[in-house]
Design an enzyme around this catalytic site. Sequence first.
Site, short mmCIF file in Angstrom:
data_model
loop_
_atom_site.label_atom_id
_atom_site.label_comp_id
_atom_site.label_asym_id
_atom_site.label_seq_id
_atom_site.Cartn_x
_atom_site.Cartn_y
_atom_site.Cartn_z
N SER A 125 33.47 35.18 37.96
CA SER A 125 33.90 36.49 38.46
C SER A 125 33.21 37.61 37.72
O SER A 125 32.91 37.49 36.52
CB SER A 125 35.41 36.59 38.26
OG SER A 125 35.84 37.91 38.47
N TYR A 149 42.87 36.30 32.57
CA TYR A 149 42.17 35.67 33.69
C TYR A 149 40.66 35.71 33.46
O TYR A 149 39.96 34.70 33.57
CB TYR A 149 42.54 36.38 35.00
CG TYR A 149 41.60 36.07 36.14
CD1 TYR A 149 41.61 34.83 36.74
CD2 TYR A 149 40.69 37.03 36.59
CE1 TYR A 149 40.72 34.54 37.77
CE2 TYR A 149 39.81 36.75 37.62
CZ TYR A 149 39.83 35.50 38.20
OH TYR A 149 38.94 35.22 39.22
N LYS A 153 37.80 32.66 32.75
CA LYS A 153 36.55 32.44 33.49
C LYS A 153 35.37 32.34 32.52
O LYS A 153 34.49 31.48 32.67
CB LYS A 153 36.31 33.58 34.49
CG LYS A 153 37.24 33.56 35.69
CD LYS A 153 36.91 32.41 36.62
CE LYS A 153 37.92 32.25 37.72
NZ LYS A 153 37.77 31.03 38.51
P1 NAD Z 1 42.79 31.60 46.31
O1 NAD Z 1 44.00 31.68 45.46
O2 NAD Z 1 42.90 32.03 47.71
O3 NAD Z 1 42.20 30.11 46.28
C1 NAD Z 1 42.33 29.25 45.18
C2 NAD Z 1 42.84 27.93 45.70
O4 NAD Z 1 42.96 27.03 44.60
C3 NAD Z 1 44.23 28.05 46.34
O5 NAD Z 1 44.23 27.41 47.59
C4 NAD Z 1 45.15 27.35 45.36
O6 NAD Z 1 46.24 26.71 46.02
C5 NAD Z 1 44.20 26.36 44.70
N1 NAD Z 1 44.57 25.96 43.33
C6 NAD Z 1 44.91 26.76 42.29
N2 NAD Z 1 45.14 26.04 41.20
C7 NAD Z 1 44.94 24.73 41.54
C8 NAD Z 1 45.03 23.50 40.85
N3 NAD Z 1 45.41 23.44 39.57
N4 NAD Z 1 44.74 22.35 41.51
C9 NAD Z 1 44.38 22.39 42.81
N5 NAD Z 1 44.28 23.52 43.53
C10 NAD Z 1 44.56 24.68 42.89
O7 NAD Z 1 41.63 32.41 45.57
P2 NAD Z 1 40.21 32.83 46.10
O8 NAD Z 1 40.19 34.30 46.26
O9 NAD Z 1 39.78 31.97 47.21
O10 NAD Z 1 39.35 32.49 44.81
C11 NAD Z 1 38.67 31.27 44.66
C12 NAD Z 1 38.03 31.23 43.29
O11 NAD Z 1 37.18 32.35 43.14
C13 NAD Z 1 39.06 31.33 42.15
O12 NAD Z 1 38.63 30.49 41.10
C14 NAD Z 1 38.99 32.78 41.73
O13 NAD Z 1 39.32 32.95 40.38
C15 NAD Z 1 37.52 33.10 41.99
N6 NAD Z 1 37.27 34.52 42.25
C16 NAD Z 1 38.01 35.17 43.19
C17 NAD Z 1 37.79 36.53 43.41
C18 NAD Z 1 38.63 37.31 44.39
O14 NAD Z 1 38.72 38.53 44.23
N7 NAD Z 1 39.20 36.70 45.41
C19 NAD Z 1 36.79 37.19 42.69
C20 NAD Z 1 36.04 36.49 41.75
C21 NAD Z 1 36.31 35.13 41.54
C1 WQD Z 2 39.78 47.95 43.57
C2 WQD Z 2 39.95 49.47 43.43
C3 WQD Z 2 41.83 50.09 42.07
C4 WQD Z 2 44.92 48.59 44.81
C5 WQD Z 2 40.60 42.55 41.08
C6 WQD Z 2 40.96 41.52 40.04
C7 WQD Z 2 39.74 40.85 39.53
C8 WQD Z 2 38.87 40.26 40.66
C9 WQD Z 2 38.74 41.19 41.84
C10 WQD Z 2 38.97 37.88 40.75
C11 WQD Z 2 40.33 49.89 42.01
C12 WQD Z 2 42.03 50.55 43.50
C13 WQD Z 2 43.73 48.92 44.21
C14 WQD Z 2 45.76 49.62 45.30
C15 WQD Z 2 44.14 51.24 44.58
N1 WQD Z 2 39.40 39.03 41.13
N2 WQD Z 2 43.33 50.21 44.09
N3 WQD Z 2 45.32 50.92 45.16
O1 WQD Z 2 40.45 45.88 40.16
O2 WQD Z 2 38.13 45.31 40.90
O3 WQD Z 2 39.74 43.50 40.53
O4 WQD Z 2 39.95 41.85 42.16
O5 WQD Z 2 38.08 37.58 39.98
O6 WQD Z 2 40.13 39.89 38.61
O7 WQD Z 2 41.67 42.17 38.99
O8 WQD Z 2 40.01 45.03 42.51
O9 WQD Z 2 41.08 45.41 44.68
O10 WQD Z 2 42.52 45.45 42.59
O11 WQD Z 2 40.93 47.31 43.03
O12 WQD Z 2 43.80 52.42 44.46
O13 WQD Z 2 46.85 49.39 45.84
O14 WQD Z 2 41.06 49.87 44.25
O15 WQD Z 2 42.32 51.03 41.16
O16 WQD Z 2 39.69 51.12 41.77
P1 WQD Z 2 39.58 45.01 40.96
P2 WQD Z 2 41.21 45.73 43.25
#
Ligand code: NAD
Ligand code: WQD
Length: 346
Positions: A125, A149, A153
């Site tokens: 991430s 978190y 990562k």
């Molecule tokens: P998500 O929660 O929708 O998907 C994660 C999936 O993993 C879920 O279906 C959950 O049930 C499963 N899971 C969690 N822990 C588990 C375990 N111990 N064993 C088996 N399954 C498990 O999240 P997402 O948005 O699809 O994210 C996928 C990956 O990408 C995650 O690792 C997340 O940290 C990373 N990521 C997400 C974002 C984001 O903003 N969505 C950004 C950067 C990185």
């Molecule tokens: C985006 C912008 C907020 C909600 C999060 C996770 C991070 C990563 C991605 C996994 C910011 C603003 C938000 C609201 C708002 N996930 N905001 N009102 O902060 O970049 O990160 O998602 O890796 O771990 O923390 O994304 O969508 O929360 O916020 O004004 O109700 O929107 O302040 O500027 P962020 P976000």
Amino acid sequence: MTKILVTGGAGYIGSHTLLKLLMADYDVVTIDNLSNSSYEVINRIKFLAKRNFDFIEGDICDKSVLKKIFIKYKIDTVIHFAGLKSSSESNEIPLKYYKNNVVGSLNLFNEMAKNGVNKIVFSSSATVYGEPEIRKCKENSVLSPISVYGKSKLLIENILQDIKNAHPEWRIFNLRYFNPIGAHPSGVIGEDPRNIPNILFPFLTQVAIGKREQLLVFGDTYDTSDGTGKRDYIHVEDLAFGHIAALTNIDKAQDTNINVNLGTGRSYSVIEIIRAFEQCSGKKIPFEIVGKRSGDISELYADISLAKKILGWEAKFNICDMCKDAWRWQQMNPEGFKNVVKYISE
Ligand code: NAD
Ligand code: WQD
């Protein structure tokens, strides 16, 4: 046929990627404990792909389940999405996050090593950058995650780097996603937060559909064009294609450059997002500016040159595509995956 193990395949990014893998004829098996997803997602992926695949309901923290999978299937490569992802929650329950994300990953890497599987694409991430002085992040920018978190990562990235240092035959891509939004253009799969969304986009679409009264904009005094926070939003479909590009290139992966940004290379402010959504969906978004949210940063976006160079990949969808697709998903599924009637695979 190449067998790909997808962990977390029922989740938001995993489901979109799984669908692309099936459409590209990969042979896949997925494990998910459904802690943040539902079985309905699997049905809908099968419906869209018009193909079947094996789904195992199980936890990567359970070594015996992983062991069985690696015995039963001849796995070639792992795509590792499974993990917990809320920054705010991770600071409240750090042990749960370290156990699920780090211990779960260690179990997986151990089982891979025992079975001679050494190719992995890991969901990292942009949060590993923390609040960098230079807002455009390069893969070699300083890494200083703020939340538990983000630290989990970075720990996993470092573990994989150490494995690669000791065993150069491992092929690893740590893909650092920026802010994924949008949904599959069919509107059949998308993001389905379990509780009140604590990230921008799902909250915004729930306001648009009338589930929530207004969007609270967290702060307008950041050092940005309009004072609201800026992020690099990327279509989840582009991310899914990024994984296919990673698989295509993983055998060529060099010793260095295992960390790769997946973003669009430009940032939008919260106000710009609201305006884009209004324009592309035709829905008015009531909002109110409130105080800053703790732990938020002003701006972050990706330097995308490495992804172009080593994956031959770049994002194709623009912000209007992202808004339209997220809105279609929300309109077709006001209750997310709770509707199990429409999409039943054979
Ligand atoms: P998500 O929660 O929708 O998907 C994660 C999936 O993993 C879920 O279906 C959950 O049930 C499963 N899971 C969690 N822990 C588990 C375990 N111990 N064993 C088996 N399954 C498990 O999240 P997402 O948005 O699809 O994210 C996928 C990956 O990408 C995650 O690792 C997340 O940290 C990373 N990521 C997400 C974002 C984001 O903003 N969505 C950004 C950067 C990185
Ligand atoms: C985006 C912008 C907020 C909600 C999060 C996770 C991070 C990563 C991605 C996994 C910011 C603003 C938000 C609201 C708002 N996930 N905001 N009102 O902060 O970049 O990160 O998602 O890796 O771990 O923390 O994304 O969508 O929360 O916020 O004004 O109700 O929107 O302040 O500027 P962020 P976000």
